[in-house]
Design a protein around this motif. Structure first.
Motif, PDB file in Angstrom:
ATOM      1  N   ALA A 296       0.825  -1.208   0.000  1.00 27.34           N
ATOM      2  CA  ALA A 296       0.000   0.000   0.000  1.00 27.34           C
ATOM      3  C   ALA A 296       0.860   1.259   0.000  1.00 27.34           C
ATOM      4  O   ALA A 296       0.541   2.249  -0.670  1.00 27.34           O
ATOM      5  CB  ALA A 296      -0.938  -0.007   1.206  1.00 27.34           C
ATOM      6  N   ILE A 297       1.972   1.235   0.736  1.00 29.13           N
ATOM      7  CA  ILE A 297       2.844   2.406   0.798  1.00 29.13           C
ATOM      8  C   ILE A 297       3.523   2.650  -0.548  1.00 29.13           C
ATOM      9  O   ILE A 297       3.614   3.796  -1.017  1.00 29.13           O
ATOM     10  CB  ILE A 297       3.880   2.238   1.928  1.00 29.13           C
ATOM     11  CG1 ILE A 297       3.165   2.278   3.289  1.00 29.13           C
ATOM     12  CG2 ILE A 297       4.963   3.297   1.850  1.00 29.13           C
ATOM     13  CD1 ILE A 297       4.043   1.868   4.460  1.00 29.13           C
ATOM     14  N   TRP A 298       3.995   1.585  -1.187  1.00 27.62           N
ATOM     15  CA  TRP A 298       4.610   1.741  -2.510  1.00 27.62           C
ATOM     16  C   TRP A 298       3.559   2.201  -3.523  1.00 27.62           C
ATOM     17  O   TRP A 298       3.837   3.041  -4.382  1.00 27.62           O
ATOM     18  CB  TRP A 298       5.248   0.424  -2.939  1.00 27.62           C
ATOM     19  CG  TRP A 298       6.191   0.512  -4.110  1.00 27.62           C
ATOM     20  CD1 TRP A 298       6.440   1.589  -4.898  1.00 27.62           C
ATOM     21  CD2 TRP A 298       7.012  -0.542  -4.617  1.00 27.62           C
ATOM     22  NE1 TRP A 298       7.363   1.269  -5.886  1.00 27.62           N
ATOM     23  CE2 TRP A 298       7.725  -0.026  -5.720  1.00 27.62           C
ATOM     24  CE3 TRP A 298       7.193  -1.879  -4.260  1.00 27.62           C
ATOM     25  CZ2 TRP A 298       8.614  -0.798  -6.479  1.00 27.62           C
ATOM     26  CZ3 TRP A 298       8.086  -2.652  -5.000  1.00 27.62           C
ATOM     27  CH2 TRP A 298       8.790  -2.125  -6.084  1.00 27.62           C
ATOM     28  N   GLU A 315      11.576   9.422  -2.695  1.00 27.95           N
ATOM     29  CA  GLU A 315      12.021   9.361  -1.307  1.00 27.95           C
ATOM     30  C   GLU A 315      11.311   8.234  -0.554  1.00 27.95           C
ATOM     31  O   GLU A 315      11.929   7.537   0.268  1.00 27.95           O
ATOM     32  CB  GLU A 315      11.771  10.697  -0.612  1.00 27.95           C
ATOM     33  CG  GLU A 315      12.304  10.730   0.808  1.00 27.95           C
ATOM     34  CD  GLU A 315      12.331  12.137   1.404  1.00 27.95           C
ATOM     35  OE1 GLU A 315      12.181  12.239   2.636  1.00 27.95           O
ATOM     36  OE2 GLU A 315      12.505  13.099   0.648  1.00 27.95           O
ATOM     37  N   VAL A 316      10.026   8.033  -0.825  1.00 26.52           N
ATOM     38  CA  VAL A 316       9.292   6.947  -0.165  1.00 26.52           C
ATOM     39  C   VAL A 316       9.862   5.593  -0.583  1.00 26.52           C
ATOM     40  O   VAL A 316      10.115   4.724   0.254  1.00 26.52           O
ATOM     41  CB  VAL A 316       7.793   7.038  -0.487  1.00 26.52           C
ATOM     42  CG1 VAL A 316       7.057   5.810   0.055  1.00 26.52           C
ATOM     43  CG2 VAL A 316       7.186   8.306   0.104  1.00 26.52           C
ATOM     44  N   VAL A 317      10.078   5.402  -1.878  1.00 27.04           N
ATOM     45  CA  VAL A 317      10.630   4.128  -2.347  1.00 27.04           C
ATOM     46  C   VAL A 317      12.042   3.931  -1.800  1.00 27.04           C
ATOM     47  O   VAL A 317      12.427   2.821  -1.414  1.00 27.04           O
ATOM     48  CB  VAL A 317      10.616   4.054  -3.882  1.00 27.04           C
ATOM     49  CG1 VAL A 317      11.261   2.755  -4.364  1.00 27.04           C
ATOM     50  CG2 VAL A 317       9.191   4.158  -4.413  1.00 27.04           C
ATOM     51  N   GLY A 318      12.809   5.014  -1.740  1.00 31.95           N
ATOM     52  CA  GLY A 318      14.145   4.911  -1.158  1.00 31.95           C
ATOM     53  C   GLY A 318      14.103   4.519   0.309  1.00 31.95           C
ATOM     54  O   GLY A 318      14.957   3.754   0.786  1.00 31.95           O
ATOM     55  N   ALA A 319      13.112   5.026   1.041  1.00 34.97           N
ATOM     56  CA  ALA A 319      12.972   4.658   2.446  1.00 34.97           C
ATOM     57  C   ALA A 319      12.600   3.190   2.595  1.00 34.97           C
ATOM     58  O   ALA A 319      13.092   2.503   3.501  1.00 34.97           O
ATOM     59  CB  ALA A 319      11.925   5.547   3.111  1.00 34.97           C
ATOM     60  N   ALA A 322      15.756   1.299   2.081  1.00 33.98           N
ATOM     61  CA  ALA A 322      16.695   1.463   3.187  1.00 33.98           C
ATOM     62  C   ALA A 322      16.286   0.659   4.415  1.00 33.98           C
ATOM     63  O   ALA A 322      17.134   0.053   5.084  1.00 33.98           O
ATOM     64  CB  ALA A 322      16.817   2.945   3.535  1.00 33.98           C
ATOM     65  N   VAL A 323      14.996   0.662   4.727  1.00 33.59           N
ATOM     66  CA  VAL A 323      14.525  -0.094   5.894  1.00 33.59           C
ATOM     67  C   VAL A 323      14.728  -1.591   5.680  1.00 33.59           C
ATOM     68  O   VAL A 323      15.151  -2.322   6.587  1.00 33.59           O
ATOM     69  CB  VAL A 323      13.049   0.233   6.186  1.00 33.59           C
ATOM     70  CG1 VAL A 323      12.463  -0.738   7.205  1.00 33.59           C
ATOM     71  CG2 VAL A 323      12.919   1.660   6.690  1.00 33.59           C
ATOM     72  N   LEU A 324      14.444  -2.061   4.476  1.00 34.03           N
ATOM     73  CA  LEU A 324      14.623  -3.486   4.195  1.00 34.03           C
ATOM     74  C   LEU A 324      16.097  -3.874   4.207  1.00 34.03           C
ATOM     75  O   LEU A 324      16.468  -4.963   4.656  1.00 34.03           O
ATOM     76  CB  LEU A 324      13.993  -3.831   2.842  1.00 34.03           C
ATOM     77  CG  LEU A 324      12.469  -3.750   2.779  1.00 34.03           C
ATOM     78  CD1 LEU A 324      11.982  -3.950   1.346  1.00 34.03           C
ATOM     79  CD2 LEU A 324      11.822  -4.780   3.702  1.00 34.03           C
ATOM     80  N   ALA A 325      16.957  -2.988   3.716  1.00 35.97           N
ATOM     81  CA  ALA A 325      18.385  -3.312   3.647  1.00 35.97           C
ATOM     82  C   ALA A 325      19.097  -3.107   4.979  1.00 35.97           C
ATOM     83  O   ALA A 325      20.046  -3.835   5.290  1.00 35.97           O
ATOM     84  CB  ALA A 325      19.057  -2.461   2.571  1.00 35.97           C
ATOM     85  N   GLY A 326      18.633  -2.123   5.769  1.00 40.70           N
ATOM     86  CA  GLY A 326      19.406  -1.726   6.931  1.00 40.70           C
ATOM     87  C   GLY A 326      18.844  -2.122   8.277  1.00 40.70           C
ATOM     88  O   GLY A 326      19.465  -1.838   9.306  1.00 40.70           O
ATOM     89  N   THR A 327      17.678  -2.757   8.310  1.00 40.52           N
ATOM     90  CA  THR A 327      17.096  -3.188   9.580  1.00 40.52           C
ATOM     91  C   THR A 327      16.616  -4.630   9.457  1.00 40.52           C
ATOM     92  O   THR A 327      16.526  -5.181   8.365  1.00 40.52           O
ATOM     93  CB  THR A 327      15.902  -2.299   9.996  1.00 40.52           C
ATOM     94  OG1 THR A 327      14.737  -2.701   9.258  1.00 40.52           O
ATOM     95  CG2 THR A 327      16.178  -0.831   9.730  1.00 40.52           C
ATOM     96  N   ASP A 328      16.299  -5.211  10.604  1.00 39.00           N
ATOM     97  CA  ASP A 328      15.731  -6.556  10.601  1.00 39.00           C
ATOM     98  C   ASP A 328      14.235  -6.528  10.898  1.00 39.00           C
ATOM     99  O   ASP A 328      13.633  -7.558  11.230  1.00 39.00           O
ATOM    100  CB  ASP A 328      16.446  -7.457  11.611  1.00 39.00           C
ATOM    101  CG  ASP A 328      16.355  -6.936  13.046  1.00 39.00           C
ATOM    102  OD1 ASP A 328      15.758  -5.844  13.247  1.00 39.00           O
ATOM    103  OD2 ASP A 328      16.891  -7.597  13.952  1.00 39.00           O
ATOM    104  N   HIS A 350      12.814   6.382   9.403  1.00 42.21           N
ATOM    105  CA  HIS A 350      13.812   6.605   8.356  1.00 42.21           C
ATOM    106  C   HIS A 350      13.484   7.858   7.550  1.00 42.21           C
ATOM    107  O   HIS A 350      14.363   8.656   7.228  1.00 42.21           O
ATOM    108  CB  HIS A 350      13.895   5.398   7.419  1.00 42.21           C
ATOM    109  CG  HIS A 350      14.966   5.546   6.383  1.00 42.21           C
ATOM    110  ND1 HIS A 350      16.281   5.229   6.641  1.00 42.21           N
ATOM    111  CD2 HIS A 350      14.931   6.045   5.122  1.00 42.21           C
ATOM    112  CE1 HIS A 350      17.005   5.498   5.567  1.00 42.21           C
ATOM    113  NE2 HIS A 350      16.204   5.998   4.627  1.00 42.21           N
ATOM    114  N   LEU A 351      12.213   8.042   7.217  1.00 38.05           N
ATOM    115  CA  LEU A 351      11.837   9.240   6.482  1.00 38.05           C
ATOM    116  C   LEU A 351      12.134  10.508   7.285  1.00 38.05           C
ATOM    117  O   LEU A 351      12.536  11.511   6.728  1.00 38.05           O
ATOM    118  CB  LEU A 351      10.349   9.197   6.140  1.00 38.05           C
ATOM    119  CG  LEU A 351       9.922   8.303   4.976  1.00 38.05           C
ATOM    120  CD1 LEU A 351       8.407   8.180   4.913  1.00 38.05           C
ATOM    121  CD2 LEU A 351      10.450   8.850   3.656  1.00 38.05           C
TER     122      LEU A 351
END
Length: 351
Positions: A296-298, A315-319, A322-328, A350-351
């Protein structure tokens, strides 16, 4: 400040759970880019169908007509046949508002392993452009001799020169914008009338766009190649049925259909376009608070881009990336235990 009036149709199941996170993200990023939103919500759903005998009121399209866009949650619920919910809500909106492009981006994100060893982040980044209002999903046909040994059903596919050409033009234009090429899904070796017609129109469109490379694949071979070498594709254009199947297959290749977004576009902007996650209503997990909000966010990010805010959308897609790559932080469909709220909060931080 730019203002947009958005129609919200939460629908069924987890639809009502994934739209609030999308709204939160839109409000958050909107403040930074000078965009604000007014929301009007509609209770059009299978629950309404069971209560009133219709998915939406007779003047439903008129109620939506003045909105800038439509954000949909999900449609479908046990006890209401899927063809009733689809033809009672989504298809009338798509056809009534000439949303003839169904756009489905597919991307393998770092941190979301694909079930395919060869589908790696940074290598799989494609878009399926699906013809959205005619093709195999025609209304022409019927059934005869119901309940007898001679019972038969006839379903006619409808391909028009205008309808096919406009979606091909969109696909070739998108490929030029992305710096890639077009792959056309066909089955002209077996479907003797509509698919050769489709191929002819693809060739005509290709001749009008000599700067865009293109090829074609039979749908059965193309489905196999989506699995065997998904990284080779950029823009895939397909008829209504073929595009529907390919985009869901590609979403599975990307690791989770819970992430996948979709846009139903009226490219001319004469009517509102509609944006929706692909995952469906998922009644088996509805009410648990564990639905993945990323689809829904994408989709909301695609809406931002369509409304003329590409930097905010990026920026939303980048966030998300980033969340998927940088957090668990992961919802259960991605192998984690985070709730919808926890996942949304991580993205907002993150945003």
């Amino acid at each position: 400040m730019v203002h947009h009036h958005i129609a919200l149709i939460p629908g069924d199941g987890i639809g009502a759970e994934v739209l609030p996170p999308a709204q939160q993200v839109l409000r958050h990023v909107g403040r930074r880019y000078g965009v604000d939103f007014t929301w009007t919500s509609y209770d059009w759903s299978c629950e309404r169908y069971l209560r009133e005998g219709a998915m939406m009121p007779e003047d439903g399209l008129d109620q939506l007509r003045d909105k800038d866009a439509i954000l949909l949650g999900a449609v479908g619920y046990p006890g209401v046949p899927d063809h009733v919910s689809l033809w009672g809500l989504l298809i009338p909106i798509r056809r009534g508002f000439r949303q003839y492009v169904n756009l489905r981006p597919i991307r393998v994100f770092d941190g979301v392993p694909s079930p395919l060893s060869g589908a790696r982040p940074g290598e799989v980044d494609l878009v399926v452009v699906r013809e959205n209002v005619e093709g195999e999903y025609g209304e022409i046909g019927g059934r005869l001799n119901r309940g007898t040994p001679e019972e038969l059903a006839v379903q006619e596919a409808v391909f028009t020169r205008a309808g096919v050409t406009r979606v091909l033009e969109y696909a070739f234009g998108l490929a030029r914008q992305r710096g890639g090429g077009v792959t056309s899904a066909t089955k002209s070796n077996g479907i003797v009338h509509t698919m050769p017609f489709w191929d002819e129109l693809v060739a005509e469109c290709g001749a009008r766009h000599p700067d865009v490379g293109w090829d074609q694949e039979h749908i059965d071979a193309l489905a196999a190649k989506f699995v065997l070498e998904p990284g080779r594709f950029d823009v895939v254009v397909a008829s209504n049925l073929f595009g529907d199947i390919l985009s869901d297959l590609a979403a599975a290749v990307a690791g989770s259909i819970g992430i996948a977004p979709a846009a139903n576009l009226n490219p001319e902007r004469a009517h509102p376009s509609m944006f929706e996650p692909v995952h469906g209503s998922a009644p088996d997990i509805a009410g648990r608070g564990t639905a993945n909000p990323l689809g829904a966010i994408w989709s909301a990010a695609m809406m931002l881009d369509h409304l003329g805010h590409p930097r905010a959308a990026a920026e939303v897609v980048g966030a998300i990336a980033a969340v998927l790559a940088g957090t668990d932080v992961r919802t259960p469909d991605l192998g984690g235990s985070a709730t919808t709220v926890e996942f949304t909060e991580a993205l907002l931080r993150h945003l």
